[in-house]
Design a protein around this motif. Structure first.
Motif, PDB file in Angstrom:
ATOM      1  N   HIS A   1       0.692  -1.205   0.027  1.00 26.44           N
ATOM      2  CA  HIS A   1      -0.128  -0.246   0.099  1.00 26.44           C
ATOM      3  C   HIS A   1       0.813   1.097   0.117  1.00 26.44           C
ATOM      4  O   HIS A   1       1.847   1.323   0.581  1.00 26.44           O
ATOM      5  CB  HIS A   1      -0.968  -0.046   1.145  1.00 26.44           C
ATOM      6  CG  HIS A   1      -2.077  -0.966   1.125  1.00 26.44           C
ATOM      7  ND1 HIS A   1      -1.590  -2.368   1.905  1.00 26.44           N
ATOM      8  CD2 HIS A   1      -3.285  -1.009   0.816  1.00 26.44           C
ATOM      9  CE1 HIS A   1      -2.875  -2.975   1.738  1.00 26.44           C
ATOM     10  NE2 HIS A   1      -3.672  -2.259   0.970  1.00 26.44           N
TER      11      HIS A   1
ATOM     12  N   GLU B   1      -8.008   2.264  -2.441  1.00 24.14           N
ATOM     13  CA  GLU B   1      -8.506   1.066  -1.451  1.00 24.14           C
ATOM     14  C   GLU B   1      -9.620   1.874  -0.292  1.00 24.14           C
ATOM     15  O   GLU B   1     -10.826   1.586  -0.267  1.00 24.14           O
ATOM     16  CB  GLU B   1      -7.546   0.526  -0.596  1.00 24.14           C
ATOM     17  CG  GLU B   1      -8.238  -0.477   0.329  1.00 24.14           C
ATOM     18  CD  GLU B   1      -7.176  -1.507   0.930  1.00 24.14           C
ATOM     19  OE1 GLU B   1      -6.685  -2.409   0.398  1.00 24.14           O
ATOM     20  OE2 GLU B   1      -6.582  -1.062   2.204  1.00 24.14           O
ATOM     21  N   SER B   2      -9.107   3.245  -0.036  1.00 27.71           N
ATOM     22  CA  SER B   2     -10.002   3.675   0.847  1.00 27.71           C
ATOM     23  C   SER B   2      -9.279   5.376   0.821  1.00 27.71           C
ATOM     24  O   SER B   2      -8.278   5.564   0.576  1.00 27.71           O
ATOM     25  CB  SER B   2      -9.878   3.145   2.113  1.00 27.71           C
ATOM     26  OG  SER B   2      -8.630   3.405   2.874  1.00 27.71           O
TER      27      SER B   2
ATOM     28  N   GLY C   1     -14.537   3.602   2.173  1.00 29.28           N
ATOM     29  CA  GLY C   1     -13.777   2.600   1.289  1.00 29.28           C
ATOM     30  C   GLY C   1     -14.212   2.877  -0.088  1.00 29.28           C
ATOM     31  O   GLY C   1     -14.887   3.674  -0.660  1.00 29.28           O
ATOM     32  N   HIS C   2     -13.293   2.152  -1.312  1.00 29.56           N
ATOM     33  CA  HIS C   2     -13.505   2.269  -2.527  1.00 29.56           C
ATOM     34  C   HIS C   2     -15.118   2.206  -3.005  1.00 29.56           C
ATOM     35  O   HIS C   2     -15.636   3.423  -3.784  1.00 29.56           O
ATOM     36  CB  HIS C   2     -13.123   1.141  -3.250  1.00 29.56           C
ATOM     37  CG  HIS C   2     -12.923   1.128  -4.709  1.00 29.56           C
ATOM     38  ND1 HIS C   2     -14.226   0.668  -5.341  1.00 29.56           N
ATOM     39  CD2 HIS C   2     -12.298   1.665  -5.494  1.00 29.56           C
ATOM     40  CE1 HIS C   2     -14.248   0.934  -6.546  1.00 29.56           C
ATOM     41  NE2 HIS C   2     -12.954   1.435  -6.891  1.00 29.56           N
TER      42      HIS C   2
ATOM     43  N   LYS D   1      -3.866   0.217  -3.017  1.00 30.41           N
ATOM     44  CA  LYS D   1      -3.245  -1.096  -3.227  1.00 30.41           C
ATOM     45  C   LYS D   1      -2.826  -1.349  -4.355  1.00 30.41           C
ATOM     46  O   LYS D   1      -3.322  -1.334  -5.460  1.00 30.41           O
ATOM     47  CB  LYS D   1      -4.687  -2.127  -2.747  1.00 30.41           C
ATOM     48  CG  LYS D   1      -4.179  -3.315  -2.606  1.00 30.41           C
ATOM     49  CD  LYS D   1      -5.395  -4.188  -2.442  1.00 30.41           C
ATOM     50  CE  LYS D   1      -5.040  -5.658  -1.958  1.00 30.41           C
ATOM     51  NZ  LYS D   1      -6.109  -6.490  -1.680  1.00 30.41           N
TER      52      LYS D   1
END
Length: 306
Positions: free
Chosen positions: A101, A155-156, A170-171, A196
């Motif tokens: 990440h 990812e977030s 989140g996504h 990610k």
């Protein structure tokens, strides 16, 4: 804003936020990539989440308009400037790696994040090697290039809501679309993003980044100030081709010109103002519509007072 309100605001800012750099009547042309734009009543440079949260809550409690900027790359600030309090997040620019990440604060340059990923041998972010915007702006508008988009790797995101709460999204919460995320609808502020990626070969990653940057340099007018791609891609068409086919390359209003190198760009060739840019945009939209029946929608964010 009334003068007496501005005076009270100045006193409150001076007394409450001594640790935060805040400039008064600051020309935003000093920060925008077009080198245009009027003044911000107050321009604040938060250094962390807590300072950004405190500034937003102060603005809400005092009913002061709040505007948030990233790297001001895909942006036009009108010549009348911005009322109230403006936050620019360029001092929130940490980038670090945790396993597969890359975690980057909103004010970090997307380009710098791609370099960090490459050094860590992480692949997936190469498409952004030449995107001039910030991480926050990239998430906000789902920035993309050369077949890649932010949504493919995000990812977030850490988001400051318009009510002053810091939340993780989140996504799927971000409802990504073409040059769109739910942040545009909610009025929140992206504070950081977690991407990610996959393990890759550093040499091959760098080669791909170099290739994409070569393509960008050969096709785009990087020698002039600009706001990047001005118009969204219409379904089934390319904005640049529509503009080219309408004979608009080289069209100028004041110091702003439709690039002769890439028709999708409007460049500042001679001390342009934001009004010059807006005049060119309007003329391009009207001419392309007459020529093709297609209405070009702006991708660039246009804010501020006329």
């Amino acid at each position: 804003m009334l003068n007496e309100r501005k005076i009270k605001m100045a006193i409150d800012l001076r007394n409450k936020f001594k640790e935060i750099k805040i400039l008064k009547d600051e020309p935003l042309s000093n920060y925008s990539w077009t080198k245009t734009g009027g003044k911000a009543d107050y321009l604040a440079f938060p250094k962390n989440y807590q300072e950004a949260e405190t500034l937003l809550k102060f603005a809400n409690e005092n009913q002061i308009p709040m505007t948030v900027l990233g790297n001001a790359s895909n942006l036009i600030v009108r010549d009348g400037g911005i009322s109230g309090l403006t936050m620019i997040l360029t001092d929130m620019n940490d980038i670090h790696v945790d396993g597969n990440h890359v975690i980057a604060e909103a004010g970090a340059a997307y380009i710098e994040a791609t370099k960090v990923a490459q050094k860590a041998g992480l692949t997936g972010m190469e498409f952004a090697a030449g995107i001039p915007g910030s991480i926050g702006g990239g998430v906000y508008m789902n920035a993309g290039a050369y077949g890649g988009e932010t949504e493919y790797i995000l990812e977030s995101a850490t988001v400051l809501t318009n009510t002053g709460n810091i939340v993780e999204m989140g996504h799927d919460d971000l409802d990504f679309g073409y040059r769109h995320s739910s942040i545009q609808d909610s009025g929140g502020v992206v504070l950081a993003a977690t991407f990610k990626l996959e393990k890759g070969n550093k040499v091959l990653i760098q080669a791909e980044m170099d290739h994409l940057n070569y393509l960008r340099k050969s096709k785009q007018p990087l020698e002039y100030p600009s706001c990047g791609s001005v118009f969204k891609r219409p379904v089934g068409h390319f904005a640049g081709k529509l503009i080219h086919d309408a004979g608009l390359q080289g069209y100028r209003s004041g110091g702003a010109e439709v690039s002769t190198k890439h028709a999708g760009f409007i460049v500042n060739v001679d001390h342009a103002t934001a009004t010059d840019y807006l005049n060119v945009i309007k003329h391009v939209q009207e001419t392309v519509f007459k020529d093709s029946g297609i209405h070009l929608q702006t991708e660039v964010r246009i804010i501020g007072k006329a």
